[in-house]
Design an enzyme around this catalytic site. Structure first.
Site, PDB file in Angstrom:
ATOM      1  N   LEU A 546       0.818  -1.173   0.076  1.00  0.00           N
ATOM      2  CA  LEU A 546       0.109  -0.070   0.221  1.00  0.00           C
ATOM      3  C   LEU A 546       0.826   1.176  -0.250  1.00  0.00           C
ATOM      4  O   LEU A 546       0.515   2.170  -0.588  1.00  0.00           O
ATOM      5  CB  LEU A 546      -0.668  -0.076   1.143  1.00  0.00           C
ATOM      6  CG  LEU A 546      -2.017  -1.049   1.283  1.00  0.00           C
ATOM      7  CD1 LEU A 546      -2.505  -1.141   2.528  1.00  0.00           C
ATOM      8  CD2 LEU A 546      -2.966  -0.618   0.226  1.00  0.00           C
ATOM      9  N   GLY A 547       2.102   1.323   0.760  1.00  0.00           N
ATOM     10  CA  GLY A 547       2.925   2.378   0.507  1.00  0.00           C
ATOM     11  C   GLY A 547       3.970   2.105   1.696  1.00  0.00           C
ATOM     12  O   GLY A 547       4.153   1.036   2.349  1.00  0.00           O
ATOM     13  N   GLY A 549       6.068   4.236   4.693  1.00  0.00           N
ATOM     14  CA  GLY A 549       6.178   5.336   5.649  1.00  0.00           C
ATOM     15  C   GLY A 549       7.219   5.344   6.779  1.00  0.00           C
ATOM     16  O   GLY A 549       8.228   4.414   6.386  1.00  0.00           O
ATOM     17  N   GLY A 552       7.932   1.955   8.203  1.00  0.00           N
ATOM     18  CA  GLY A 552       8.199   0.677   7.421  1.00  0.00           C
ATOM     19  C   GLY A 552       7.299   0.568   6.320  1.00  0.00           C
ATOM     20  O   GLY A 552       6.348   1.482   5.885  1.00  0.00           O
ATOM     21  N   VAL A 554       3.665  -0.870   4.204  1.00  0.00           N
ATOM     22  CA  VAL A 554       2.540  -1.198   4.875  1.00  0.00           C
ATOM     23  C   VAL A 554       1.917  -2.258   3.676  1.00  0.00           C
ATOM     24  O   VAL A 554       1.914  -1.616   2.329  1.00  0.00           O
ATOM     25  CB  VAL A 554       1.447   0.279   5.099  1.00  0.00           C
ATOM     26  CG1 VAL A 554       0.100  -0.402   5.336  1.00  0.00           C
ATOM     27  CG2 VAL A 554       2.164   0.950   5.947  1.00  0.00           C
ATOM     28  N   ASP A 665       1.945  14.136  17.139  1.00  0.00           N
ATOM     29  CA  ASP A 665       2.073  13.887  15.458  1.00  0.00           C
ATOM     30  C   ASP A 665       0.995  14.054  14.923  1.00  0.00           C
ATOM     31  O   ASP A 665       0.662  13.125  13.903  1.00  0.00           O
ATOM     32  CB  ASP A 665       2.745  12.507  15.399  1.00  0.00           C
ATOM     33  CG  ASP A 665       3.695  12.543  14.109  1.00  0.00           C
ATOM     34  OD1 ASP A 665       3.852  11.412  13.442  1.00  0.00           O
ATOM     35  OD2 ASP A 665       3.851  13.644  13.300  1.00  0.00           O
TER      36      ASP A 665
END
Length: 894
Positions: A546-547, A549, A552, A554, A665
């Protein structure tokens, strides 16, 4: 083969035989005539005796009684007295020098890799911070380091130890390496933990690469020494030295250096493609580098509106050789003019139109291109930008760009100098968590007090903050990374149950592969086996990615026989986020339940892995629907409802939980949207319990994401709930204006969204910078209330900011004003309806609006009242847990 190495083989015999076999059979994927065998390979473990093996089974020889150190007078040997998180050869022992000391290595003439290993610790009565020294090489008179502070360097980089790699040419039969304590600092001393010398071919080559921005070329003669600043496996994982069997180099993952959310796509070679070295020697880079790549993606219209960009910090006042590795590894790119792109270095054109196929010779054929970049003088590190953009001049079949590998070498000056300034420790998101006093003790790993003294107000703060963000991103993972990541294996982490309360992100490796049960209640947090996770992700198949970040990668997956769709976040072993964030995420989310907060399904800590499992969120992050996206734009009412949902979640954290929780965050990538567009606050890895009743704040190291950081928190290191309010104010402006919190492509005064929007609000022209898709669609009174709320949130002083409950009340009031205007038909000419402002530079114009308020499933269930302080009653007790992945589109915000 054994005779080719000086001294004993660097590996045990069975492994050495395997390496010989690999050398001899390298022709299966590489050219037969270019295999290189090193004549010299020395691994010297300083401060020890005998022979010991490191974690890669390489044999190190102690320097006590060694022929390389003919005299040990005025030196001492020492071991690490305070155990750090890296405890392996050669970092266990050190040789200390109080006066100049020279190692003399008999070696064959030719070019050598010289790798120096440092673990700055307190050795006996020698404090780590007192060490300052120079390192020189003779013959040749090359200065590798000057006034070097290993302690300051690791603090700035947030590592426990580091190794530096240099390349020098040896003209005679010996190499002298001299360590000289600095005369500028009292009690100064020099030290070294390990020295590695490896014969190499002339990897610089004989061609003279072009100097970017000039009409001349640079002659790379044998006298040039260089330092390896970066060596990245673009689009792939870390490659440890044992996998680069000819030159034992370490290749790093490139994701920490990608600028912005537009990271493109990474992929591996087609199974029927074989990597060949047609015109290049096979030692230039291992085949693993060319077997993966990063491209911009398949959507031409998107690609034409952004650059694939890497930012890397380098020392000022030097020339840099930038080496780009290319190889087309997937069909249908097989012929000329299918993928042509421009290469930019430091905003200057290096190549206007580059086509890999004609240069390399065809699909699967490896090639590299060299460029020399001039970096100007200065006192601190500067940023080197690499950007790729599709070229349209020849009308290629695909508007795309590709890169497989990247190396950056600092070239020695004419007087043989390679020494740059020590990096300055700064507030660096992602440092190991340690509470500190407002006076900023030594544990802060920063010089915030110094920085804060130079900052007068909010405007100066944001400009400085932006200047820091680019520096910090590049510093995160230079060659001095935690050495555990250079080893073979997934990670240096121990299972969570073995860490206790340790704040270290890396610990000594073990062979532990068993499962460790969590101490958390089983009904709150589920423990998954690694086999279950592998099955859920089809072995972490790239098609399910999925991506990527800050934590790490996903993956999308299915558990319980595929009946439940989930998002699985797998920690990157080299990520700046580690065990502390992993523990915090589990501890926070397993105990919190609310409609607008994510709820953790479970985790896995087997095989030295750290994996978190959430519900899959159909609509991803809020940022994915604001800019740089093909998603249809959200209506204003949708945006209001999403902001209200996120505000409810934060208000619950501040007031509704047993103890106040500060998220720390808050940003648009940490606000996730489910299939009904319900907003949920995510990513609690940096969260912290708020102050007790007898305290007003929590003193702690600054963490968060640049562009969203509370300036008061930054200056004072005093964390309160109002720090979340400031970050949420930036989110409100981001939702309104549909642009990033920081955009370096804009003029200086517009770089920070918070600063620019605040300026426009005070000038009464905020409506001129809103998202063009919202023009004429916001009721004036709603806009006024929303803008005033955002303005108060980003006040420089926390005392001037509203509570999150007040923010929530104002947003719900703004929504009522909007609905009243729409229902009453009074929205004839909304805000900004008299014209459209130009798009922000670098922002793609989305498609026409196709959503309206009816497309959202978000409802405002709590009763509206002017005194609405019971808003937190929208708690979710009894609701089905819903969780999401986070940090997908923004890999840099730590």
């Amino acid at each position: 083969m054994a005779a080719a190495f000086r001294g004993r083989l660097p590996y045990p015999l069975p492994l050495a035989i395997l390496l010989i076999f690999l050398f001899l059979h390298a022709g299966q994927t590489t050219a037969q005539n270019s295999t290189f065998t090193p004549r010299d390979y020395i691994l010297l473990d300083c401060g020890s005796s005998g022979q010991t093996s490191d974690m890669d089974e390489r044999i190190w020889t102690g320097d006590i009684g060694s022929k390389f150190a003919p005299s040990s007078e005025k030196t001492i040997v020492s071991t690490v007295t305070v155990q750090g998180s890296v405890l392996q050869v050669p970092y266990l022992t050190a040789r200390i020098f109080s006066s100049p000391f020279t190692y003399s290595f008999p070696v064959s003439p030719g070019r050598k890799f010289l790798r120096l290993y440092f673990n700055p610790a307190d050795y006996g009565n020698h404090a780590a911070s007192d060490s300052r020294f120079a390192v020189t090489v003779s013959p040749g008179g090359v200065t590798l380091l000057s006034n070097f502070s290993a302690s300051q360097t690791v603090q700035a980089l947030n590592y426990d130890s580091l190794f530096l790699e240099f390349s020098v040419n040896v003209s005679s039969g010996y190499l002298n390496l001299t360590f000289t304590p600095s005369s500028e600092v009292s009690n100064s001393y020099a030290f070294i933990n390990g020295i590695e010398i490896l014969s190499t071919p002339d990897i610089l080559g004989s061609q003279a690469p072009p100097i970017v921005g000039a009409s001349s070329t640079y002659s790379l003669d044998q006298k040039v020494a260089f330092q390896t600043m970066y060596r990245l496996n673009v689009g792939g994982n870390n490659i440890p030295p044992v996998s680069d069997i000819q030159l034992y180099r370490t290749w790093r993952d490139d994701t920490p250096y990608i600028f912005g959310a537009a990271s493109g796509v990474s992929y591996s070679k087609d199974s029927n493609v074989t990597i060949v070295y047609t015109d290049e020697p096979n030692y230039i880079a291992p085949t693993a580098v060319y077997e993966t790549a990063r491209s911009m993606g398949v959507n031409a219209s998107v690609n034409l509106n952004f650059n694939l960009t890497w930012i890397l910090s380098v020392d000022p006042g030097f020339l840099y050789l930038v080496r780009l590795h290319f190889c087309e590894i997937q069909y249908p790119i097989t012929k000329i003019n299918q993928r042509v792109f421009s290469i930019y270095l430091n905003n200057q054109t290096a190549m206007a139109a580059f086509d890999v196929i004609p240069v390399s010779g065809g699909i699967g054929s490896a090639v590299y291109k060299d460029f020399v970049v001039v970096v100007g003088d200065g006192t601190e590190q500067q940023d080197l930008w690499l950007e790729l953009h599709p070229s349209t001049a020849s009308k290629p079949e695909f508007y795309d760009a590709i890169l497989n590998g990247l190396e950056i070498f600092k070239l020695s000056s004419v007087d043989g100098n390679l020494a740059g300034p020590n990096p300055i420790p700064v507030v660096q998101p992602g440092t190991d968590e340690q509470d500190v006093s407002p006076t900023m003790g030594s544990t802060s790993k920063s010089k915030v007090a110094l920085i804060a003294g130079a900052v007068g107000g909010g405007g100066a703060f944001v400009i400085l903050l932006f200047a820091l963000v680019l520096t910090v991103r590049g510093r995160k993972k230079k060659l001095g990374r935690k050495v555990t990541s250079t080893s073979d294996g997934p990670s240096g982490w121990l299972p969570l149950s073995l860490y206790g309360n340790s704040n270290s992100a890396v610990s000594a490796k073990t062979n532990t592969t068993g499962s460790y049960a969590s101490s958390l209640p089983a009904n709150l947090c589920r423990h998954f086996s690694f086999a279950e996770i592998e099955a859920a992700t089809n072995g972490f198949h790239e098609s399910l990615l999925l991506g990527v970040g800050g934590f790490g990668k996903v993956y999308r997956g299915g558990i319980d026989g595929g009946s439940t769709e989930v998002a699985i976040k797998r920690a990157n072993p080299t990520s700046e986020q580690g065990v502390h964030e992993f523990q915090t995420e589990i501890e926070m989310l397993s105990k919190l339940r609310h409609r607008h907060l994510v709820s953790l399904i479970g985790y896995c800590e087997e095989n030295r892995e750290m994996i978190l499992v959430y519900d899959y969120m159909a609509h991803g992050t809020l940022r994915e629907h604001l800019y740089k996206t093909q998603n249809p734009p959200l209506s204003w009412k949708q945006r209001l409802e999403i902001c209200i949902g996120a505000a409810r979640g934060l208000h619950y954290l501040h007031t509704g939980a047993k103890h106040t929780i500060i998220h720390r965050d808050v940003k648009t990538t940490n606000i996730l949207l489910d299939e009904k567009w319900v907003a949920k606050v995510s990513d609690f890895g940096l969260s912290k319990t708020g102050p007790t009743l007898d305290h007003t704040h929590v003193s702690t190291v600054v963490k968060g994401s640049f562009g969203y950081l509370d300036p008061e928190y930054f200056r004072r290191q005093q964390l309160t709930e109002k720090s979340d309010v400031y970050s949420f104010g930036v989110v409100l402006f981001e939702v309104l204006c549909a642009r990033p919190a920081l955009n370096p492509q804009l003029p200086k005064e517009q770089v920070s969204l918070a600063e620019w929007a605040l300026h426009c609000q005070k000038k009464g022209v905020l409506d001129q910078i809103i998202d063009p898709h919202l023009r004429g669609k916001i009721a004036p009174q709603c806009f006024k209330k929303f803008a005033e709320t955002a303005e108060k949130c980003v006040s420089d002083n926390s005392v001037d900011r509203p509570s999150m409950g007040d923010v929530l009340w104002n947003l719900e009031f703004a929504l009522q004003l909007q609905e009243s205007a729409e229902e009453g038909g009074s929205l004839v000419s909304g805000v900004g309806g008299d014209g459209a402002a130009p798009l922000m530079p670098g922002k793609k114009s989305p498609s026409d609006p196709s959503t309206d308020s009816g497309s959202t499933g978000v409802t405002t269930t709590s009763s509206f009242s002017m005194g609405g302080r019971s808003i937190a009653s929208d708690s979710s007790e009894g609701l089905t847990p819903s969780a999401v992945f986070s940090q997908i589109m923004d890999p840099k915000g730590r």
